[in-house]
Design a protein around this motif. Structure first.
Motif, PDB file in Angstrom:
ATOM      1  N   LEU A 205       0.834  -1.200   0.000  1.00 51.86           N
ATOM      2  CA  LEU A 205       0.000   0.000   0.000  1.00 51.86           C
ATOM      3  C   LEU A 205       0.871   1.254   0.000  1.00 51.86           C
ATOM      4  O   LEU A 205       0.765   2.120   0.881  1.00 51.86           O
ATOM      5  CB  LEU A 205      -0.940  -0.002   1.207  1.00 51.86           C
ATOM      6  CG  LEU A 205      -1.979  -1.119   1.248  1.00 51.86           C
ATOM      7  CD1 LEU A 205      -2.645  -1.189   2.625  1.00 51.86           C
ATOM      8  CD2 LEU A 205      -3.035  -0.930   0.161  1.00 51.86           C
ATOM      9  N   PRO A 206       1.770   1.380  -0.978  1.00 51.07           N
ATOM     10  CA  PRO A 206       2.773   2.448  -0.943  1.00 51.07           C
ATOM     11  C   PRO A 206       2.217   3.863  -0.998  1.00 51.07           C
ATOM     12  O   PRO A 206       2.916   4.805  -0.611  1.00 51.07           O
ATOM     13  CB  PRO A 206       3.636   2.150  -2.182  1.00 51.07           C
ATOM     14  CG  PRO A 206       2.797   1.296  -3.066  1.00 51.07           C
ATOM     15  CD  PRO A 206       1.942   0.495  -2.145  1.00 51.07           C
ATOM     16  N   ALA A 207       0.981   4.041  -1.448  1.00 51.94           N
ATOM     17  CA  ALA A 207       0.399   5.382  -1.484  1.00 51.94           C
ATOM     18  C   ALA A 207      -0.151   5.816  -0.130  1.00 51.94           C
ATOM     19  O   ALA A 207      -0.469   6.990   0.072  1.00 51.94           O
ATOM     20  CB  ALA A 207      -0.714   5.445  -2.528  1.00 51.94           C
ATOM     21  N   GLU A 208      -0.259   4.868   0.807  1.00 51.45           N
ATOM     22  CA  GLU A 208      -0.854   5.174   2.114  1.00 51.45           C
ATOM     23  C   GLU A 208       0.200   5.620   3.122  1.00 51.45           C
ATOM     24  O   GLU A 208       1.405   5.441   2.921  1.00 51.45           O
ATOM     25  CB  GLU A 208      -1.596   3.941   2.643  1.00 51.45           C
ATOM     26  CG  GLU A 208      -2.735   3.457   1.757  1.00 51.45           C
ATOM     27  CD  GLU A 208      -3.874   4.453   1.635  1.00 51.45           C
ATOM     28  OE1 GLU A 208      -4.010   5.330   2.515  1.00 51.45           O
ATOM     29  OE2 GLU A 208      -4.634   4.351   0.650  1.00 51.45           O
ATOM     30  N   GLY A 355      -5.795  13.618   2.135  1.00 47.62           N
ATOM     31  CA  GLY A 355      -4.790  14.606   2.488  1.00 47.62           C
ATOM     32  C   GLY A 355      -3.397  14.039   2.598  1.00 47.62           C
ATOM     33  O   GLY A 355      -3.083  12.972   2.060  1.00 47.62           O
ATOM     34  N   LEU A 356      -2.549  14.751   3.324  1.00 46.82           N
ATOM     35  CA  LEU A 356      -1.129  14.418   3.417  1.00 46.82           C
ATOM     36  C   LEU A 356      -0.861  13.282   4.396  1.00 46.82           C
ATOM     37  O   LEU A 356      -1.488  13.194   5.459  1.00 46.82           O
ATOM     38  CB  LEU A 356      -0.332  15.642   3.865  1.00 46.82           C
ATOM     39  CG  LEU A 356      -0.390  16.886   2.967  1.00 46.82           C
ATOM     40  CD1 LEU A 356       0.415  18.018   3.586  1.00 46.82           C
ATOM     41  CD2 LEU A 356       0.106  16.571   1.568  1.00 46.82           C
ATOM     42  N   ALA A 361       3.609  15.531   5.016  1.00 43.92           N
ATOM     43  CA  ALA A 361       3.375  16.749   5.796  1.00 43.92           C
ATOM     44  C   ALA A 361       4.704  17.313   6.306  1.00 43.92           C
ATOM     45  O   ALA A 361       4.940  18.530   6.251  1.00 43.92           O
ATOM     46  CB  ALA A 361       2.440  16.454   6.956  1.00 43.92           C
ATOM     47  N   LYS A 362       5.578  16.437   6.768  1.00 41.14           N
ATOM     48  CA  LYS A 362       6.898  16.880   7.236  1.00 41.14           C
ATOM     49  C   LYS A 362       7.731  17.406   6.076  1.00 41.14           C
ATOM     50  O   LYS A 362       8.409  18.433   6.192  1.00 41.14           O
ATOM     51  CB  LYS A 362       7.608  15.728   7.933  1.00 41.14           C
ATOM     52  CG  LYS A 362       6.995  15.338   9.271  1.00 41.14           C
ATOM     53  CD  LYS A 362       7.721  14.137   9.872  1.00 41.14           C
ATOM     54  CE  LYS A 362       7.138  13.768  11.238  1.00 41.14           C
ATOM     55  NZ  LYS A 362       7.792  12.556  11.815  1.00 41.14           N
ATOM     56  N   LEU A 403      -4.450  18.482   8.054  1.00 40.40           N
ATOM     57  CA  LEU A 403      -3.600  18.211   6.889  1.00 40.40           C
ATOM     58  C   LEU A 403      -3.896  16.858   6.265  1.00 40.40           C
ATOM     59  O   LEU A 403      -3.781  16.690   5.052  1.00 40.40           O
ATOM     60  CB  LEU A 403      -2.121  18.266   7.293  1.00 40.40           C
ATOM     61  CG  LEU A 403      -1.627  19.597   7.862  1.00 40.40           C
ATOM     62  CD1 LEU A 403      -0.169  19.461   8.290  1.00 40.40           C
ATOM     63  CD2 LEU A 403      -1.784  20.718   6.831  1.00 40.40           C
ATOM     64  N   GLY A 404      -4.254  15.880   7.099  1.00 40.81           N
ATOM     65  CA  GLY A 404      -4.506  14.545   6.571  1.00 40.81           C
ATOM     66  C   GLY A 404      -5.175  13.669   7.601  1.00 40.81           C
ATOM     67  O   GLY A 404      -5.095  13.918   8.816  1.00 40.81           O
TER      68      GLY A 404
END
Length: 460
Positions: A205-208, A355-356, A361-362, A403-404
């Protein structure tokens, strides 16, 4: 050639195209939609809907096997794969017919056939010429084939073959751990297959969000799946009754013998045969390049949905379709914001996000606050027998902006919309803290996660 004139011609009747056509008709435009195969496109006929029907059968079967936990007795449990598939196909057919009804109800002209552009506002379908005030390309995408891993429908399957399997595999290899790969892995695992998932990236799940993906992986392994990360399938030896896959994991080579392979290694845009090159339409990595309003740079020509790039989601395509129809009708709609579109994966447990991620976010330079709340702290989750899961929220520490949000667990694909609305309304942590969530519900965990980001969680 017979010629007809329309205000808007839409090429492709998937969730982007047919929605664009209906919205255009609602706004008083004379609209035509061209479709070469199925009204509703891949999503409705071969993607989102039929896979969810399969996964529902697997979910019910899984719950039946847990009957004892709920004080119930269930004996002689089993399944009929043909009937499971037939139910899925029936649902797809029902919705396909529903799209046809909606188009007819709204006065949209439907032309079945292959379309090509003979100018930015001229579409040719067989011996018909469709002149248009504007053309919307919504041709979607298809499964990517890697050399040597091409699907053949016998032992190596694409998502289409996996929806109508020629046999129930005892051992299954899934190449790719995005939403499509993981959903099919969950389905066949729930029905008893020995499932191995191979992912070329360093995690599934690399997009998560990495923390959510790691939690999901633990659950998959607990359910009996084998997960190989940072690994590549280098070859498939296709035999009459099996497939032997050669796998390379950081130089450690092995061979895996299975009954079937599902290749789920991404998608490519359907750009061929449209005449884009002759018009000078910019295409990068099989996807049409557009601006935020889906304009191609060629006057009167738009591209939406999977054809126009990530995220590859039906709901993104639909909203782009509405936006473009309103533009063509003379409106001034807001562009669709990709980072406020939720992603949902209907595996067991479900995964959902908007979201991020923490890492992004970092990387974007935010000083962040993170809140977490586990399902084990929620009364409704325990009552449902679904106490494995987590809600994670990420805020800007200075402004309180959401942000997410990232979730793993039962029904999180339904819960995530609360955070989607929050981002759309530019909600802060204070707004969410002051919101009263109903009890007992899973949604209470969303509140507690926000509270936790500021050290105020009550129930954990």
């Amino acid at each position: 050639m017979a010629s007809q004139t329309f205000d808007m011609v839409v090429v492709g009747a998937g969730p982007g195209g047919y929605v664009a056509a209906i919205r255009g008709a609602q706004l008083g435009l004379k609209v035509c939609v061209v479709e070469r195969e199925h009204l509703g496109g891949i999503c409705l006929n071969w993607g989102c809907i039929p896979t969810k029907a399969l996964l529902r059968s697997a979910e019910v079967f899984h719950l039946m096997q847990r009957a004892g936990e709920f004080g119930l007795t269930a004996e002689g449990l089993g399944f009929d794969l043909d009937k499971v598939v037939a139910r899925s196909r029936g649902i797809a057919k029902q919705l396909n017919q529903g799209v046809g009804h909606l188009l007819k109800k709204n006065g949209v002209t439907v032309v079945m056939g292959e379309a090509r552009l003979d100018g930015p506002r001229r579409v040719v379908v067989g011996d018909r010429v469709l002149e248009a005030g504007a053309v919307v390309l919504a041709t979607g995408a298809r499964a990517r084939d890697l050399p040597g891993l091409e699907a053949d429908g016998k032992r190596v399957w694409s998502y289409r073959h996996a929806l109508q399997p020629p046999h129930m595999p005892k051992r299954l290899l899934v190449i790719g751990s995005g939403a499509i790969g993981i959903e099919f892995a969950s389905f066949y695992n729930a029905l008893g297959a020995e499932v191995t998932v191979v992912e070329v990236m360093d995690r599934i799940l690399p997009a998560e969000d990495a923390e959510i993906a790691a939690f999901a992986k633990k659950q998959f392994v607990k359910q009996g799946m084998t997960v190989l990360e940072g690994a590549t399938v280098t070859a498939l030896d296709r035999q009459a009754d099996r497939v032997v896959a050669s796998v390379d994991k950081s130089g450690d080579k092995s061979r895996i013998e299975v009954d079937a392979v599902i290749s789920a290694v991404g998608i490519v845009g359907n750009v061929e045969g449209l005449g884009l090159e002759d018009l000078g339409v910019r295409v990068e990595k099989t996807h049409v390049v557009t601006d935020r309003h889906c304009r191609t740079g060629i006057d009167g020509l738009y591209a939406i949905g999977d054809l126009a790039g990530a995220p590859w989601l039906a709901h993104k395509a639909s909203h782009e379709g509405v936006m473009v129809a309103e533009l063509i009708a003379g409106g001034d709609p807001h562009p669709v914001a990709p980072d406020s579109i939720a992603g949902c994966t209907y595996c067991q447990p479900q995964v959902a996000s908007v979201g991020l991620t923490e890492a992004k976010a970092k990387a974007a330079g935010h000083e962040i606050r993170i809140g977490r709340f586990p399902f084990i702290g929620n009364g409704k989750a325990i009552a449902l027998g679904e106490a494995e899961g987590m809600v994670k929220t990420i805020f800007d520490a200075t402004t309180g902006a959401l942000l997410g949000a990232h979730m793993v667990g039962a029904e999180v694909t339904e819960l995530i919309q609360g955070y989607v609305i929050g981002r759309q309304l530019e909600t802060t942590e204070e707004d969410l803290m002051l919101t009263v969530f109903p009890h007992p519900t899973l949604s209470e965990m969303m509140h507690e996660s926000v509270l936790d980001a500021w050290g105020r969680a009550i129930h954990f």
